[in-house]
Enzyme design. Structure first.
Site, short mmCIF file in Angstrom:
data_model
loop_
_atom_site.label_atom_id
_atom_site.label_comp_id
_atom_site.label_asym_id
_atom_site.label_seq_id
_atom_site.Cartn_x
_atom_site.Cartn_y
_atom_site.Cartn_z
N LYS A 146 7.36 -1.98 4.59
CA LYS A 146 8.46 -1.16 5.08
C LYS A 146 9.76 -1.75 4.57
O LYS A 146 10.12 -2.88 4.89
CB LYS A 146 8.44 -1.12 6.61
N LYS A 171 6.47 2.61 3.04
CA LYS A 171 7.57 3.41 3.60
C LYS A 171 8.90 2.92 3.07
O LYS A 171 9.10 1.70 3.06
CB LYS A 171 7.52 3.26 5.13
#
Ligand code: PBG
Length: 325
Positions: A195, A248
């Site tokens: 992330k 992400k």
């Protein structure tokens, strides 16, 4: 007679021909639809994310039923509490917004829709960080216990899987062991593993009112120029017990997704985040792009890069459109 050796156009001549040799496709089964539930009494549209609603407890289960009717079989759930405080206590209270919503949703849809709550503190802390803060620093280890408490409390309420998004070190192992000692060893963990600290989360933070009140998230989320580090984060999460790993944001990190696909054989998810959604919506609303074409192209790019699962705010409209085709 021309001497062209290979004619690629032969297999592109008609729709039927193209379908026959098509390499990738998106299915409703691959989609996870992120939804927001608010403790405030009224539902409202998120202004920077046209078509995305903060649902009140009154209408969340109907909204999930609508998604189920469109063929969506998994949702990610984000909670917006009335009260925020430095320890984010509403994130791990069994009377908090997310457990309340899970109970209602499960009553309405049973096993037909998987409910996957995001596990993090940032929507619940007054300072907007994903962990406990002391002297301006986000503390890693003391945060783990609170995240694990949230996870246990969501599973108790009926969550089918949990998805920690905080990026604290060691959280997958910590949460796994807490779930196991609470007889929740059958509940899978989808880890937000790679992330990145990203400007593409902007509209989400408006939606969840979770913008950090000081500093930013760069001391825990990844630095965007890094590629090998993403693979280290993902292998660590797998070692710690993640069942599904995630990259992400999506579009700016398709290379990372491809790397992950080549390296790991466990299910791989990608999060097509709020900013990616808002850009498409804004351009479409201006008449600058053909939204349906662009969304189809974006979703299949994730499959082509190697994703198994796609978290996307486009899921509901996409599924409805495919149903009527
Ligand atoms: C919570 C969380 C965020 C997102 C998912 N979980 C925000 C953040 O990390 O700042 C972003 C989702 C999106 O932008 O659509 N930590």
């Amino acid at each position: 007679m021309s001497s062209i050796l290979r004619r690629g156009r032969r297999l592109r001549s008609t729709n039927a021909m193209r379908s026959l040799v098509r390499e990738n496709s998106v299915s409703k089964d691959d989609l996870i639809y992120p939804m927001f539930v608010t403790e405030y009494s009224d539902s409202s549209e998120i202004s920077s994310m046209p078509g995305v609603i903060r649902h009140s407890l009154r209408d969340i289960s109907t909204a999930v039923e609508n998604a189920a009717n469109a063929g969506i079989s998994a949702i990610m759930l984000f909670g917006i509490p009335l009260q925020k405080n430095p320890l984010g206590t509403e994130a791990y209270s069994s009377d908090g917004i997310v457990p309340k919503a899970i109970r209602l949703i499960k009553k309405a849809v049973g096993d037909s829709v998987l409910v996957i709550p995001d596990v993090c503190l940032c929507e619940y802390t007054s300072h907007g960080h994903c962990g406990i803060v002391e002297n301006g620093k986000v503390l890693n280890d003391p945060t783990l216990e609170l995240l694990a408490r949230a996870a246990v409390c969501y599973v108790e309420a009926g969550a089918d899987m949990i998805a920690p998004s905080d990026m604290m070190d060691g959280r997958i192992a910590y949460i796994r062991s807490e779930l196991d000692s609470n007889c929740m060893q059958d509940t899978p963990i989808m880890a937000y593993s790679a992330k990145y600290a990203s400007g593409f989360y902007g509209p989400f933070r408006e939606a969840a009112d979770s913008t950090p009140q000081f500093g930013d998230r760069r001391s825990y989320q990844m630095d965007s120029p890094n590629r090998r580090e993403a693979l280290r984060e993902m292998s660590l999460d797998i070692e710690e017990g993640a069942d599904i790993i995630m990259v992400k944001p999506g579009l700016p990190y398709l290379d990372i997704l491809r790397d992950a696909r080549e390296r790991f054989d466990i299910p791989l998810a990608v999060y097509n985040v709020s900013g990616e959604y808002s850009m498409v919506k804004a351009a479409a609303l201006n008449g600058w792009i053909d939204e349906n074409r662009v969304v189809d192209e974006i979703l299949v790019s994730f499959k082509r890069a190697g994703a198994d699962l796609i978290l996307t705010y486009h899921a509901l409209e996409w599924a409805n459109r495919k149903q009527s085709n």
